[in-house]
Motif scaffolding. Structure first.
Motif, mmCIF file in Angstrom:
data_model
loop_
_atom_site.group_PDB
_atom_site.id
_atom_site.type_symbol
_atom_site.label_atom_id
_atom_site.label_comp_id
_atom_site.label_asym_id
_atom_site.label_seq_id
_atom_site.Cartn_x
_atom_site.Cartn_y
_atom_site.Cartn_z
ATOM 1 N N ILE A 98 0.922 -1.196 0.047
ATOM 2 C CA ILE A 98 -0.040 -0.105 -0.125
ATOM 3 C C ILE A 98 0.798 1.143 0.025
ATOM 4 C CG2 ILE A 98 -1.899 1.295 1.109
ATOM 5 C CD1 ILE A 98 -2.493 -1.306 2.547
ATOM 6 N N ASP A 99 0.686 2.151 -1.005
ATOM 7 C CA ASP A 99 1.325 3.415 -1.010
ATOM 8 C C ASP A 99 0.366 4.462 -0.801
ATOM 9 O OD1 ASP A 99 4.183 2.313 -1.237
ATOM 10 O OD2 ASP A 99 3.397 1.853 -3.424
ATOM 11 N N ILE A 100 0.627 5.449 0.077
ATOM 12 C CA ILE A 100 -0.260 6.767 0.096
ATOM 13 C C ILE A 100 0.196 7.822 -0.118
ATOM 14 C CG2 ILE A 100 -1.653 7.710 1.651
ATOM 15 C CD1 ILE A 100 -1.677 5.182 3.554
ATOM 16 N N TYR A 101 -0.434 8.815 -1.161
ATOM 17 C CA TYR A 101 0.095 9.999 -1.251
ATOM 18 C C TYR A 101 -1.043 10.870 -1.208
ATOM 19 C CZ TYR A 101 3.253 6.970 -3.824
ATOM 20 O OH TYR A 101 4.175 6.187 -4.503
ATOM 21 N N LYS A 105 1.820 12.539 -6.162
ATOM 22 C CA LYS A 105 2.864 11.477 -5.824
ATOM 23 C C LYS A 105 4.174 11.787 -5.788
ATOM 24 C CE LYS A 105 0.082 7.599 -7.884
ATOM 25 N NZ LYS A 105 0.045 6.597 -8.809
ATOM 26 N N THR A 106 4.565 13.161 -5.399
ATOM 27 C CA THR A 106 5.561 13.648 -4.781
ATOM 28 C C THR A 106 5.600 13.735 -3.367
ATOM 29 O OG1 THR A 106 4.988 15.943 -5.234
ATOM 30 C CG2 THR A 106 6.066 15.139 -6.971
ATOM 31 N N PHE A 107 4.377 13.448 -2.826
ATOM 32 C CA PHE A 107 4.146 13.750 -1.292
ATOM 33 C C PHE A 107 4.944 12.632 -0.608
ATOM 34 C CE2 PHE A 107 1.883 12.015 2.359
ATOM 35 C CZ PHE A 107 1.640 13.114 3.096
ATOM 36 N N THR A 108 5.591 12.865 0.515
ATOM 37 C CA THR A 108 6.119 12.113 1.539
ATOM 38 C C THR A 108 5.562 12.268 2.875
ATOM 39 O OG1 THR A 108 7.833 13.464 1.883
ATOM 40 C CG2 THR A 108 8.243 11.950 0.006
ATOM 41 N N LEU A 119 -6.720 12.420 -2.061
ATOM 42 C CA LEU A 119 -5.959 11.060 -1.667
ATOM 43 C C LEU A 119 -5.691 10.378 -2.682
ATOM 44 C CD1 LEU A 119 -5.350 8.984 0.336
ATOM 45 C CD2 LEU A 119 -7.652 8.188 0.583
ATOM 46 N N LEU A 120 -4.701 9.974 -2.907
ATOM 47 C CA LEU A 120 -4.019 8.981 -4.027
ATOM 48 C C LEU A 120 -3.473 7.555 -3.290
ATOM 49 C CD1 LEU A 120 -2.372 11.588 -6.020
ATOM 50 C CD2 LEU A 120 -4.721 10.670 -6.660
ATOM 51 N N THR A 121 -3.984 6.488 -3.563
ATOM 52 C CA THR A 121 -3.501 5.230 -3.062
ATOM 53 C C THR A 121 -3.248 4.008 -4.033
ATOM 54 O OG1 THR A 121 -4.572 6.026 -1.037
ATOM 55 C CG2 THR A 121 -3.804 3.485 -1.274
ATOM 56 N N ASP A 122 -2.138 3.473 -4.165
ATOM 57 C CA ASP A 122 -1.833 2.453 -4.889
ATOM 58 C C ASP A 122 -1.782 1.211 -4.208
ATOM 59 O OD1 ASP A 122 -1.577 4.271 -7.206
ATOM 60 O OD2 ASP A 122 0.539 4.285 -6.798
ATOM 61 N N ILE A 170 -6.765 4.446 -5.781
ATOM 62 C CA ILE A 170 -8.037 4.824 -5.013
ATOM 63 C C ILE A 170 -7.643 6.365 -5.399
ATOM 64 C CG2 ILE A 170 -8.850 5.678 -2.980
ATOM 65 C CD1 ILE A 170 -8.620 2.891 -1.876
ATOM 66 N N THR A 171 -8.608 7.130 -5.785
ATOM 67 C CA THR A 171 -8.575 8.504 -5.948
ATOM 68 C C THR A 171 -9.774 9.191 -5.203
ATOM 69 O OG1 THR A 171 -7.245 8.540 -7.781
ATOM 70 C CG2 THR A 171 -8.415 10.874 -7.595
ATOM 71 N N HIS A 172 -9.525 9.958 -4.127
ATOM 72 C CA HIS A 172 -10.885 10.361 -3.293
ATOM 73 C C HIS A 172 -10.454 11.843 -2.845
ATOM 74 C CE1 HIS A 172 -14.153 10.646 -0.875
ATOM 75 N NE2 HIS A 172 -13.474 10.416 0.355
ATOM 76 N N GLN A 173 -11.351 12.784 -2.979
ATOM 77 C CA GLN A 173 -11.310 14.118 -2.307
ATOM 78 C C GLN A 173 -11.720 13.824 -0.989
ATOM 79 O OE1 GLN A 173 -10.305 16.873 -4.735
ATOM 80 N NE2 GLN A 173 -9.325 17.728 -2.701
ATOM 81 N N LEU A 174 -10.664 14.398 -0.006
ATOM 82 C CA LEU A 174 -11.005 14.173 1.518
ATOM 83 C C LEU A 174 -11.867 15.660 1.761
ATOM 84 C CD1 LEU A 174 -7.699 13.194 3.157
ATOM 85 C CD2 LEU A 174 -9.584 11.769 2.432
ATOM 86 N N SER A 175 -12.517 15.626 2.767
ATOM 87 C CA SER A 175 -13.228 16.858 3.173
ATOM 88 C C SER A 175 -12.639 17.959 3.985
ATOM 89 C CB SER A 175 -14.645 16.379 3.882
ATOM 90 O OG SER A 175 -14.351 15.684 4.967
ATOM 91 N N LYS A 176 -13.069 19.018 4.163
ATOM 92 C CA LYS A 176 -12.291 19.927 5.043
ATOM 93 C C LYS A 176 -11.645 19.325 6.260
ATOM 94 C CE LYS A 176 -13.858 24.038 2.691
ATOM 95 N NZ LYS A 176 -14.720 25.389 2.815
ATOM 96 N N LEU A 177 -10.390 19.397 6.723
ATOM 97 C CA LEU A 177 -9.801 19.074 7.957
ATOM 98 C C LEU A 177 -9.543 20.341 8.578
ATOM 99 C CD1 LEU A 177 -7.818 15.913 6.657
ATOM 100 C CD2 LEU A 177 -10.106 15.910 7.777
#
Length: 311
Positions: A98-101, A105-108, A119-122, A170-177
């Protein structure tokens, strides 16, 4: 691809009614995308470990689309024999990778994001990914800030890769945090009932000033056209970009202005044809440019660089 029909019964609780048995083909074994070449296709997949070993007829449902002529087709095959168990399967005790961005995909882990990051997840596993909801508790699950009471099942957002049962995303827009530090974890299962979990940390600071990094142009040196590029910290924002170009003696050459609606922390590179404000090609030599980026709150960041024009 569906498993054998399942047996159900109505409750029969209304006056004058009684329980009535019925069957429903609702246990999804595989849901994928396959390429069609010259009117033919083939596919393979791993059958989940949790199916009933009893033999029976499953079902394959097809839908196809000719993307050149926008003609579609559909059909089904209802004599697929499903059941039994493969006793020669090699043991597998390793869960999915599982890789989460966030944003791109430059996110660390530890990076800053917007308050509604993308949210981008492979997810990948040689034994396939459990995402059809067939097995109780074998879902893809997202948890934010360790709040398991508000965990979110992500099966519907998982898109399996074309011509594969082993990987998807997975591609999903998170709600306001809220502003501050957050954690996000993803748990997934393979079809041999092995699970894995990955977690990232990120920081939200919507009030921070614009910040630029990686300011450059390419190619550099160039002869005809070049592209300006940079990274920023304002995802999902409106940015005004102005690039002012000068010769080595500080004489004004031209300006480039762009309005950008950002997705993630990268931009679509801004191309320039190497001409001055009068439309003339600039002479070979060393030039300077000043990039100024302003957000919708008036915060501005500026950086300077040089390039070389040849030919």
């Amino acid at each position: 691809v569906y498993d054998k029909p399942s047996n159900y019964s109505t409750q029969g609780t209304d006056n004058g009614s009684y329980p009535e048995a019925f069957q429903l083909t609702d246990k999804l074994l595989f849901d994928g995308k396959i390429s069609v070449k010259n009117g033919q296709f083939e596919f393979s997949f791993v059958v989940p470990k949790d199916i009933s070993p009893d033999y029976g007829f499953g079902k394959i449902s097809y839908y196809a689309l000719d993307t050149m002529h926008m003609v579609d087709a559909w059909g089904a095959y209802e004599n697929l024999v499903v059941g039994g168990m493969d006793t020669n399967t090699a043991p597998d005790n390793v869960g999915p990778v599982i890789d989460i961005y966030l944003e791109d995909k430059t996110f660390t882990s530890g990076d800053a994001t917007s308050n509604s990051p993308l949210l981008l997840t492979d997810i990948s596993d040689d034994q396939g990914i459990s995402f059809t909801g067939l097995s109780l508790g074998r879902d893809i699950v997202m948890v934010i800030d360790g709040d398991y009471t508000n965990s979110m099942i992500m099966n519907a957002y998982f898109n399996i890769d074309t011509d594969s049962y082993k990987s998807g995303s997975i591609t999903h827009q998170l709600s306001k945090l809220n502003t501050g530090w957050h954690t996000l974890s993803i748990k997934a299962w393979d079809l041999h009932n092995n699970s894995s979990e990955a977690e990232v940390e990120f920081y939200i600071d919507e009030d921070s000033d614009v910040q630029l990094s990686g300011v450059l142009n390419y190619p550099n040196p160039f002869s005809n056209t070049t592209k300006f590029d940079f990274r920023h910290n304002k995802s999902n924002s409106q940015l005004n970009v102005e690039i002012r170009i000068f010769d080595i003696n500080g004489r004004y050459i031209t300006s480039i202005s762009k309005q950008l609606r950002t997705i993630g922390f990268n931009i679509d590179p801004i191309e320039w044809d190497g001409r001055d404000s009068n439309g003339n090609k600039i002479a070979p030599g060393v030039y300077m440019y000043n990039i100024m980026v302003t957000d919708s709150y008036g915060s501005t960041a500026t950086q300077k660089q040089k390039f070389i024009k040849i030919n």
